[in-house]
Design a protein around this motif. Structure first.
Motif, short mmCIF file in Angstrom:
data_model
loop_
_atom_site.label_atom_id
_atom_site.label_comp_id
_atom_site.label_asym_id
_atom_site.label_seq_id
_atom_site.Cartn_x
_atom_site.Cartn_y
_atom_site.Cartn_z
N THR A 232 0.81 -1.22 0.00
CA THR A 232 0.00 0.00 0.00
C THR A 232 0.84 1.27 0.00
O THR A 232 0.61 2.17 -0.82
CB THR A 232 -0.97 -0.01 1.19
N PRO A 233 1.83 1.42 0.88
CA PRO A 233 2.66 2.65 0.81
C PRO A 233 3.46 2.73 -0.47
O PRO A 233 3.73 3.84 -0.97
CB PRO A 233 3.55 2.54 2.05
N VAL A 236 1.31 4.34 -3.02
CA VAL A 236 1.21 5.80 -2.86
C VAL A 236 2.34 6.49 -3.62
O VAL A 236 2.13 7.49 -4.32
CB VAL A 236 1.26 6.17 -1.36
N ASP A 240 2.01 8.79 -7.07
CA ASP A 240 2.58 10.13 -7.23
C ASP A 240 3.40 10.22 -8.52
O ASP A 240 3.34 11.23 -9.24
CB ASP A 240 3.45 10.46 -6.03
N GLN A 324 -10.48 11.83 -7.01
CA GLN A 324 -10.40 12.10 -5.58
C GLN A 324 -10.90 10.93 -4.75
O GLN A 324 -10.40 10.68 -3.65
CB GLN A 324 -11.16 13.38 -5.26
N VAL A 327 -7.99 8.59 -4.51
CA VAL A 327 -6.98 9.09 -3.58
C VAL A 327 -7.44 8.90 -2.13
O VAL A 327 -6.66 8.45 -1.27
CB VAL A 327 -6.68 10.57 -3.86
N VAL A 328 -8.69 9.23 -1.83
CA VAL A 328 -9.20 9.10 -0.47
C VAL A 328 -9.15 7.64 0.00
O VAL A 328 -8.71 7.34 1.12
CB VAL A 328 -10.63 9.65 -0.38
N GLY A 330 -7.21 5.31 -1.19
CA GLY A 330 -5.81 4.94 -1.07
C GLY A 330 -5.22 5.40 0.26
O GLY A 330 -4.48 4.65 0.91
N LEU A 331 -5.55 6.60 0.67
CA LEU A 331 -5.06 7.09 1.96
C LEU A 331 -5.67 6.29 3.12
O LEU A 331 -5.00 6.01 4.12
CB LEU A 331 -5.39 8.57 2.11
N GLY A 332 -6.96 5.93 2.97
CA GLY A 332 -7.59 5.12 4.00
C GLY A 332 -6.96 3.75 4.14
O GLY A 332 -6.73 3.26 5.26
N THR A 334 -3.90 3.05 3.32
CA THR A 334 -2.58 3.28 3.90
C THR A 334 -2.66 3.40 5.42
O THR A 334 -1.81 2.86 6.15
CB THR A 334 -1.95 4.55 3.30
N ALA A 335 -3.68 4.10 5.90
CA ALA A 335 -3.87 4.21 7.35
C ALA A 335 -4.15 2.85 7.97
O ALA A 335 -3.65 2.54 9.07
CB ALA A 335 -5.02 5.18 7.64
#
Length: 445
Positions: A232-233, A236, A240, A324, A327-328, A330-332, A334-335
């Motif tokens: 997952t990271p 990210v 990018d 978006q 992206v959201v 993906g960040l979730g 990652t968390a």
């Protein structure tokens, strides 16, 4: 364009979107699931734990089902490329034929060794059987690379000269290894591992929420979830990279992704918003954020939609929300991966909170949604071009009337495929269990 022709174009695009959106999920499992399955089998051979071997047996059966279904949907797609888009294949078939031909070879290699792997569990020595699965892993990843490189060419066409609307001096290798190929193929292959890992883990997370905390379910969760969490990271960073590529090579797509109406220096990053009458409204703006993210310079100029004719702009209210959303999610994810890593660091195991299992149980669906949102961003963001800045989608569609009939037929086929696949997988899931006898310490972990 006449109304009837416009309706056929919409039907063709809808049919292609349905086929691609359906197939990409199944294809993701074909890319990543063999590696996860082989890891479980290897651990079973190395440790002697029946739980690993039982998981490998179950996952191999699922692989067989999904491969068969994917072969059907892939065949439909191959026919659709010629039937729906003769303007593309007729003009550029010899340019992009190489990756499709090589994907066909990879498909047959995968099919042959999958057959050996499925039917030789008790007919080959254990290590030989394990080795028979390695070509499946290689072929699955190779298939994804070849197909996505063809799509990357549509975003950055290379390897030909255009003379009077026809491709001349064709260089298939240059076409396949176009500038978009590295970021797009890596992004997709990692996405396939994330979808597969989180989806597989979510099944066992649900089981654990229902009280099934035996070794079989714990490993069924930990093996695929660990793969997804580790990648997952990485995704990210790759995402990018892909976004910077879009900023440099497809500024019209970036403008649609961000809803940037006007070219400006120090462009803000807009969160949310609706594009109305040439303006992005109701968005939360982060000053200079887009310039910083796109060009590593808070004062850099970012090209807006005003630099492009109105008929060469992608639909902002489709592309921006899709981007978006990806992206959201993906960040979730990652968390969630960070939560998992923290739990492992503190107590050498996954977090014990039921909230973690609840989040993990929906992570699979979330990963699929992110995958689909990413493809909407890629494909719709390229519009109105089917081959970027070379061939319009409207000029590539089949001019024959009645394409809506094909959409109805294909929708019915995918409905049957979906119901059948879910029924078969559910039957496999209900029949999957740790084989007897089981040592007490193995059942309790």
């Amino acid at each position: 364009m006449l109304a009837a022709e416009l309706s056929d174009l919409i039907a063709a695009r809808t049919q292609m979107a349905l086929s691609l959106g359906w197939h990409i999920i199944i294809a993701s499992f074909g890319v990543a699931m063999p590696a996860v399955t082989l890891f479980a089998e290897w651990r079973g051979l190395r440790t002697g734990e029946r739980a690993y071997t039982a998981l490998a047996h179950t996952w191999a059966k699922v692989m067989g089902v999904l491969f068969a279904v994917g072969a059907v949907s892939g065949t439909i797609l191959s026919f659709e490329m010629g039937l729906l888009w003769p303007g593309l294949m007729g003009a550029f078939g010899d340019v992009i034929g190489l990756p499709f031909a090589m994907e066909g070879i990879a498909f047959f290699v995968e099919a042959i060794f999958l057959g050996i792997y499925l039917y030789a569990w008790d007919r080959l020595p254990p290590r030989a059987h394990l080795l028979s699965g390695l070509p499946i892993c290689v072929a699955g990843v190779a298939s994804a690379f070849f197909v996505v490189s063809a799509n990357a060419w549509m975003n950055q066409p290379r390897g030909f000269d255009l003379v009077d609307g026809r491709a001349t001096r064709v260089d298939p290798w240059s076409a396949m290894f176009n500038p978009a190929t590295p970021p797009q193929t890596v992004h997709m292959i990692i996405a396939a591992f994330l979808v597969t890992g989180f989806m597989m883990a979510s099944v066992y997370a649900v089981g654990m929420l229902r009280g099934r905390r035996d070794r079989y379910h714990r490993l069924g969760f930990l093996v695929p979830f660990t793969v997804a969490a580790l990648l997952t990271p990485v995704q990210v960073v790759v995402g990018d990279w892909a976004a910077h590529f879009v900023a440099d090579y497809q500024p019209a797509k970036l403008a649609a992704m961000e809803g940037l109406a006007r070219t400006q220096q120090g462009a803000p990053l807009s969160l949310g918003g609706v594009y109305v009458d040439g303006e992005l409204r109701y968005a939360v703006e982060i000053p200079n954020g887009l310039s910083l993210l796109a060009h590593w310079d808070p004062d850099a100029e970012v090209i807006g939609l005003d630099r492009f004719p109105a008929d060469e702009r992608a639909p902002v209210n489709v592309v921006k929300p899709a981007f978006q959303l990806m992206v959201v999610i993906g960040l979730g994810l990652t968390a969630l991966a960070a939560w998992f890593a923290l739990g492992w660091r503190l107590r050498r195991g996954p977090p014990r909170s039921r909230w973690f299992l609840r989040a993990a149980s929906v992570a699979g669906v979330a990963a699929v949604v992110a995958l689909e949102a990413g493809w909407v961003t890629t494909e719709v963001g390229r519009q109105p071009w089917i081959v970027y800045d070379v061939l319009r989608t409207a000029d590539a569609v089949n001019p024959a009337p009645g394409l809506a009939n094909g959409l109805i037929l294909v929708t019915a086929v995918y409905l049957v495929l979906t119901v059948s696949t879910v029924a078969v997988l559910r039957r496999l899931a209900l029949g999957a269990r740790l084989p007897e006898p089981v040592a007490p310490q193995e059942a309790t972990g």
